[in-house]
Design a protein around this motif. Structure first.
Motif, PDB file in Angstrom:
ATOM      1  N   VAL A  42     -28.882  -8.720  74.651  1.00  0.00           N
ATOM      2  CA  VAL A  42     -28.201  -9.603  73.685  1.00  0.00           C
ATOM      3  C   VAL A  42     -26.738  -9.188  73.557  1.00  0.00           C
ATOM      4  CG1 VAL A  42     -28.110 -10.343  71.266  1.00  0.00           C
ATOM      5  CG2 VAL A  42     -30.326 -10.118  72.406  1.00  0.00           C
ATOM      6  N   LYS A  43     -26.507  -7.881  73.421  1.00  0.00           N
ATOM      7  CA  LYS A  43     -25.119  -7.407  73.232  1.00  0.00           C
ATOM      8  C   LYS A  43     -24.253  -7.726  74.443  1.00  0.00           C
ATOM      9  CE  LYS A  43     -26.065  -3.754  69.933  1.00  0.00           C
ATOM     10  NZ  LYS A  43     -26.670  -2.428  69.894  1.00  0.00           N
ATOM     11  N   SER A  44     -24.848  -7.706  75.634  1.00  0.00           N
ATOM     12  CA  SER A  44     -24.034  -7.978  76.824  1.00  0.00           C
ATOM     13  C   SER A  44     -23.931  -9.475  77.110  1.00  0.00           C
ATOM     14  CB  SER A  44     -24.613  -7.254  78.039  1.00  0.00           C
ATOM     15  OG  SER A  44     -25.858  -7.844  78.336  1.00  0.00           O
ATOM     16  N   GLY A  45     -24.542 -10.315  76.269  1.00  0.00           N
ATOM     17  CA  GLY A  45     -24.402 -11.764  76.435  1.00  0.00           C
ATOM     18  C   GLY A  45     -25.358 -12.357  77.455  1.00  0.00           C
ATOM     19  N   ARG A  46     -26.354 -11.590  77.913  1.00  0.00           N
ATOM     20  CA  ARG A  46     -27.299 -12.142  78.897  1.00  0.00           C
ATOM     21  C   ARG A  46     -28.407 -12.947  78.235  1.00  0.00           C
ATOM     22  NH1 ARG A  46     -29.803  -7.749  81.144  1.00  0.00           N
ATOM     23  NH2 ARG A  46     -28.581  -6.270  79.941  1.00  0.00           N
ATOM     24  N   VAL A  47     -28.715 -12.588  76.987  1.00  0.00           N
ATOM     25  CA  VAL A  47     -29.789 -13.277  76.248  1.00  0.00           C
ATOM     26  C   VAL A  47     -29.282 -13.547  74.833  1.00  0.00           C
ATOM     27  CG1 VAL A  47     -32.137 -13.033  75.316  1.00  0.00           C
ATOM     28  CG2 VAL A  47     -31.619 -12.129  77.579  1.00  0.00           C
ATOM     29  N   GLU A  48     -29.693 -14.695  74.290  1.00  0.00           N
ATOM     30  CA  GLU A  48     -29.352 -15.004  72.901  1.00  0.00           C
ATOM     31  C   GLU A  48     -30.666 -15.282  72.170  1.00  0.00           C
ATOM     32  OE1 GLU A  48     -26.670 -18.318  72.642  1.00  0.00           O
ATOM     33  OE2 GLU A  48     -25.922 -17.627  70.700  1.00  0.00           O
ATOM     34  N   VAL A  49     -30.825 -14.702  71.004  1.00  0.00           N
ATOM     35  CA  VAL A  49     -32.053 -14.889  70.218  1.00  0.00           C
ATOM     36  C   VAL A  49     -31.695 -15.688  68.966  1.00  0.00           C
ATOM     37  CG1 VAL A  49     -33.873 -13.704  68.910  1.00  0.00           C
ATOM     38  CG2 VAL A  49     -33.102 -12.783  71.115  1.00  0.00           C
ATOM     39  N   VAL A  50     -32.412 -16.790  68.771  1.00  0.00           N
ATOM     40  CA  VAL A  50     -32.077 -17.728  67.692  1.00  0.00           C
ATOM     41  C   VAL A  50     -33.338 -18.029  66.882  1.00  0.00           C
ATOM     42  CG1 VAL A  50     -31.186 -20.056  67.212  1.00  0.00           C
ATOM     43  CG2 VAL A  50     -30.317 -18.799  69.194  1.00  0.00           C
ATOM     44  N   LEU A  51     -33.177 -18.121  65.566  1.00  0.00           N
ATOM     45  CA  LEU A  51     -34.295 -18.543  64.714  1.00  0.00           C
ATOM     46  C   LEU A  51     -33.851 -19.722  63.866  1.00  0.00           C
ATOM     47  CD1 LEU A  51     -35.789 -15.188  63.375  1.00  0.00           C
ATOM     48  CD2 LEU A  51     -36.903 -16.830  64.913  1.00  0.00           C
ATOM     49  N   ALA A  52     -34.723 -20.731  63.777  1.00  0.00           N
ATOM     50  CA  ALA A  52     -34.416 -21.913  62.963  1.00  0.00           C
ATOM     51  C   ALA A  52     -35.419 -22.015  61.822  1.00  0.00           C
ATOM     52  CB  ALA A  52     -34.462 -23.160  63.833  1.00  0.00           C
ATOM     53  N   PRO A  53     -35.086 -21.434  60.671  1.00  0.00           N
ATOM     54  CA  PRO A  53     -35.976 -21.552  59.511  1.00  0.00           C
ATOM     55  C   PRO A  53     -35.709 -22.880  58.778  1.00  0.00           C
ATOM     56  CG  PRO A  53     -34.162 -20.044  59.030  1.00  0.00           C
ATOM     57  CD  PRO A  53     -33.900 -20.627  60.393  1.00  0.00           C
ATOM     58  N   PRO A  54     -36.559 -23.268  57.855  1.00  0.00           N
ATOM     59  CA  PRO A  54     -36.260 -24.451  57.032  1.00  0.00           C
ATOM     60  C   PRO A  54     -34.962 -24.236  56.243  1.00  0.00           C
ATOM     61  CG  PRO A  54     -38.526 -23.699  56.689  1.00  0.00           C
ATOM     62  CD  PRO A  54     -37.846 -22.655  57.515  1.00  0.00           C
ATOM     63  N   PHE A  55     -34.339 -25.317  55.789  1.00  0.00           N
ATOM     64  CA  PHE A  55     -33.047 -25.223  55.082  1.00  0.00           C
ATOM     65  C   PHE A  55     -33.057 -24.168  53.966  1.00  0.00           C
ATOM     66  CE2 PHE A  55     -32.270 -29.888  56.237  1.00  0.00           C
ATOM     67  CZ  PHE A  55     -31.354 -29.570  57.224  1.00  0.00           C
ATOM     68  N   THR A  56     -34.126 -24.179  53.167  1.00  0.00           N
ATOM     69  CA  THR A  56     -34.132 -23.296  51.982  1.00  0.00           C
ATOM     70  C   THR A  56     -34.208 -21.823  52.359  1.00  0.00           C
ATOM     71  OG1 THR A  56     -36.514 -23.511  51.845  1.00  0.00           O
ATOM     72  CG2 THR A  56     -35.204 -24.975  50.425  1.00  0.00           C
ATOM     73  N   LEU A  57     -34.551 -21.536  53.612  1.00  0.00           N
ATOM     74  CA  LEU A  57     -34.694 -20.133  54.024  1.00  0.00           C
ATOM     75  C   LEU A  57     -33.515 -19.642  54.862  1.00  0.00           C
ATOM     76  CD1 LEU A  57     -38.514 -20.164  54.837  1.00  0.00           C
ATOM     77  CD2 LEU A  57     -37.378 -19.382  52.750  1.00  0.00           C
ATOM     78  N   ILE A  58     -32.542 -20.519  55.100  1.00  0.00           N
ATOM     79  CA  ILE A  58     -31.398 -20.107  55.923  1.00  0.00           C
ATOM     80  C   ILE A  58     -30.651 -18.953  55.241  1.00  0.00           C
ATOM     81  CG2 ILE A  58     -29.110 -20.845  56.763  1.00  0.00           C
ATOM     82  CD1 ILE A  58     -30.446 -23.582  57.401  1.00  0.00           C
ATOM     83  N   ALA A  59     -30.400 -19.095  53.946  1.00  0.00           N
ATOM     84  CA  ALA A  59     -29.661 -18.032  53.239  1.00  0.00           C
ATOM     85  C   ALA A  59     -30.463 -16.729  53.253  1.00  0.00           C
ATOM     86  CB  ALA A  59     -29.362 -18.463  51.811  1.00  0.00           C
ATOM     87  N   SER A  60     -31.781 -16.813  53.082  1.00  0.00           N
ATOM     88  CA  SER A  60     -32.612 -15.598  53.114  1.00  0.00           C
ATOM     89  C   SER A  60     -32.525 -14.947  54.494  1.00  0.00           C
ATOM     90  CB  SER A  60     -34.092 -15.905  52.854  1.00  0.00           C
ATOM     91  OG  SER A  60     -34.248 -16.685  51.721  1.00  0.00           O
ATOM     92  N   ALA A  61     -32.562 -15.776  55.537  1.00  0.00           N
ATOM     93  CA  ALA A  61     -32.508 -15.229  56.906  1.00  0.00           C
ATOM     94  C   ALA A  61     -31.160 -14.569  57.143  1.00  0.00           C
ATOM     95  CB  ALA A  61     -32.752 -16.344  57.920  1.00  0.00           C
ATOM     96  N   VAL A  62     -30.085 -15.244  56.733  1.00  0.00           N
ATOM     97  CA  VAL A  62     -28.748 -14.688  56.970  1.00  0.00           C
ATOM     98  C   VAL A  62     -28.578 -13.399  56.178  1.00  0.00           C
ATOM     99  CG1 VAL A  62     -26.276 -15.101  56.607  1.00  0.00           C
ATOM    100  CG2 VAL A  62     -27.707 -16.901  57.592  1.00  0.00           C
ATOM    101  N   SER A  63     -29.061 -13.368  54.942  1.00  0.00           N
ATOM    102  CA  SER A  63     -28.822 -12.132  54.178  1.00  0.00           C
ATOM    103  C   SER A  63     -29.763 -11.002  54.618  1.00  0.00           C
ATOM    104  CB  SER A  63     -28.845 -12.377  52.666  1.00  0.00           C
ATOM    105  OG  SER A  63     -30.132 -12.693  52.284  1.00  0.00           O
ATOM    106  N   ALA A  64     -30.888 -11.334  55.236  1.00  0.00           N
ATOM    107  CA  ALA A  64     -31.781 -10.267  55.729  1.00  0.00           C
ATOM    108  C   ALA A  64     -31.229  -9.612  56.996  1.00  0.00           C
ATOM    109  CB  ALA A  64     -33.165 -10.845  56.017  1.00  0.00           C
ATOM    110  N   LYS A  65     -30.382 -10.340  57.719  1.00  0.00           N
ATOM    111  CA  LYS A  65     -29.842  -9.839  58.999  1.00  0.00           C
ATOM    112  C   LYS A  65     -28.858  -8.702  58.773  1.00  0.00           C
ATOM    113  CE  LYS A  65     -27.719 -13.259  61.049  1.00  0.00           C
ATOM    114  NZ  LYS A  65     -26.896 -12.975  62.194  1.00  0.00           N
ATOM    115  N   LYS A  66     -29.036  -7.617  59.508  1.00  0.00           N
ATOM    116  CA  LYS A  66     -28.076  -6.502  59.388  1.00  0.00           C
ATOM    117  C   LYS A  66     -27.196  -6.404  60.631  1.00  0.00           C
ATOM    118  CE  LYS A  66     -29.841  -5.110  55.466  1.00  0.00           C
ATOM    119  NZ  LYS A  66     -30.037  -6.492  55.002  1.00  0.00           N
ATOM    120  N   SER A  67     -27.438  -7.290  61.604  1.00  0.00           N
ATOM    121  CA  SER A  67     -26.683  -7.219  62.861  1.00  0.00           C
ATOM    122  C   SER A  67     -26.456  -8.637  63.374  1.00  0.00           C
ATOM    123  CB  SER A  67     -27.496  -6.454  63.902  1.00  0.00           C
ATOM    124  OG  SER A  67     -28.600  -7.265  64.301  1.00  0.00           O
ATOM    125  N   ASP A  68     -25.775  -8.729  64.528  1.00  0.00           N
ATOM    126  CA  ASP A  68     -25.575 -10.042  65.153  1.00  0.00           C
ATOM    127  C   ASP A  68     -26.548 -10.274  66.303  1.00  0.00           C
ATOM    128  OD1 ASP A  68     -23.726 -11.224  63.607  1.00  0.00           O
ATOM    129  OD2 ASP A  68     -21.993 -10.393  64.698  1.00  0.00           O
TER     130      ASP A  68
END
Ligand code: PEP
Length: 263
Positions: A42-68
């Motif tokens: 992921v860091k070298s740009g070979r793979v990208e990991v994406v999660l699509a939660p429902p709208f109401t959980l986007i903020a929870s997902a973003v604030s739970a993330k400690k990295s990119d």
């Protein structure tokens, strides 16, 4: 080289606690053992990991993330910026919430909620005018496949959506997901050959309209009953650059195993 994308579409599932647990579990996995290899990819740009939660959980997902290491996507957008559109969510709201991507034209939006090709073109254009990037879904129904019109359906869905785009925009900003409707949530995955044939066809259409360089850069995902058991062979097809995963993305272990098969 096109970066692989492993994207989980949670649909209308999970809650705040489950979202925080999933994100922290995935980041913990990235920090240990086999997951470290994934983190390097992921860091070298070979793979990208994406999660699509429902709208109401986007903020929870973003604030739970400690990295990119994980990017967040919305499952839908509305094309207007603001105003009297009860129940809709704008691109500026998604940007502010921390979404990098938005899924547009998922088969459930097309077939359960009746979104038309005209409406999806508006959503695609509005998304490309924002800082959110589109994951634009196309795919045929079972009857359409059985009657031999898969290519016709893909042509219609894509040509109505991308008719006003430029080659640079297609190459740099757009991700297409081929999701045959008969394979979504049914357990009936497309064969590697069928998935590859459709993704190859999409790339050919892109080449005819936007030229070889843009079509070579375009990322095309496959989606439809992907699991750890079938993800490796799907990903080994030359025109499949990643996976859009519904059911199996709800289970952390399965999602991690699918990421592993992209390395
Ligand atoms: C999806 O929701 O985009 C999807 C492909 O679902 P599933 O993997 O469950 O078939």
């Amino acid at each position: 080289m096109r970066a692989k994308m492993i994207a989980g579409n949670w649909k209308m599932n999970n809650g705040m606690a489950a979202t925080a647990d999933f994100i922290s579990g995935l980041e913990k996995w990235f920090a240990e053992g086999e997951g470290q290899k994934a983190a390097r990819a992921v860091k070298s740009g070979r793979v990208e990991v994406v999660l699509a939660p429902p709208f109401t959980l986007i903020a929870s997902a973003v604030s739970a993330k400690k990295s990119d290491l994980i990017q967040i996507a919305a499952q839908n957008v509305y094309h207007k910026q603001k105003g009297a559109f009860t129940g809709e969510v704008s691109l500026s709201m998604l940007e502010e919430a921390g979404c990098k991507y938005a899924i547009i034209g998922h088969s459930e939006r097309r077939h359960v909620f009746g979104e038309s090709n005209e409406e999806l073109e508006k959503k695609l254009i509005a998304t490309l005018e924002s800082r959110v990037l589109p994951i634009f879904c196309v795919g045929e129904l079972l009857d359409e496949r059985n009657s031999g019109s898969m290519k016709h359906v893909l042509t219609t869905q894509l040509e109505s959506a991308w008719r006003s785009l430029t080659s640079d925009i297609l190459a740099d900003m757009v991700v297409i997901a081929y999701e045959p409707v008969w394979a979504i949530g049914t357990g009936q995955t497309a064969s590697d050959a069928d998935a590859e044939e459709a993704c190859d066809y999409i790339r050919t259409l892109a080449c005819d309209k936007f030229g070889i360089a843009a079509s070579d850069s375009l990322r095309i995902l496959y989606g439809g009953s992907v699991k750890p058991e079938n993800s490796r062979s799907l990903l080994s097809q030359s025109n499949i650059d990643g996976l859009l995963i519904g059911g199996a993305s709800l289970d952390l272990d399965s999602f991690e195993k699918i990421i592993e098969t992209s390395l």
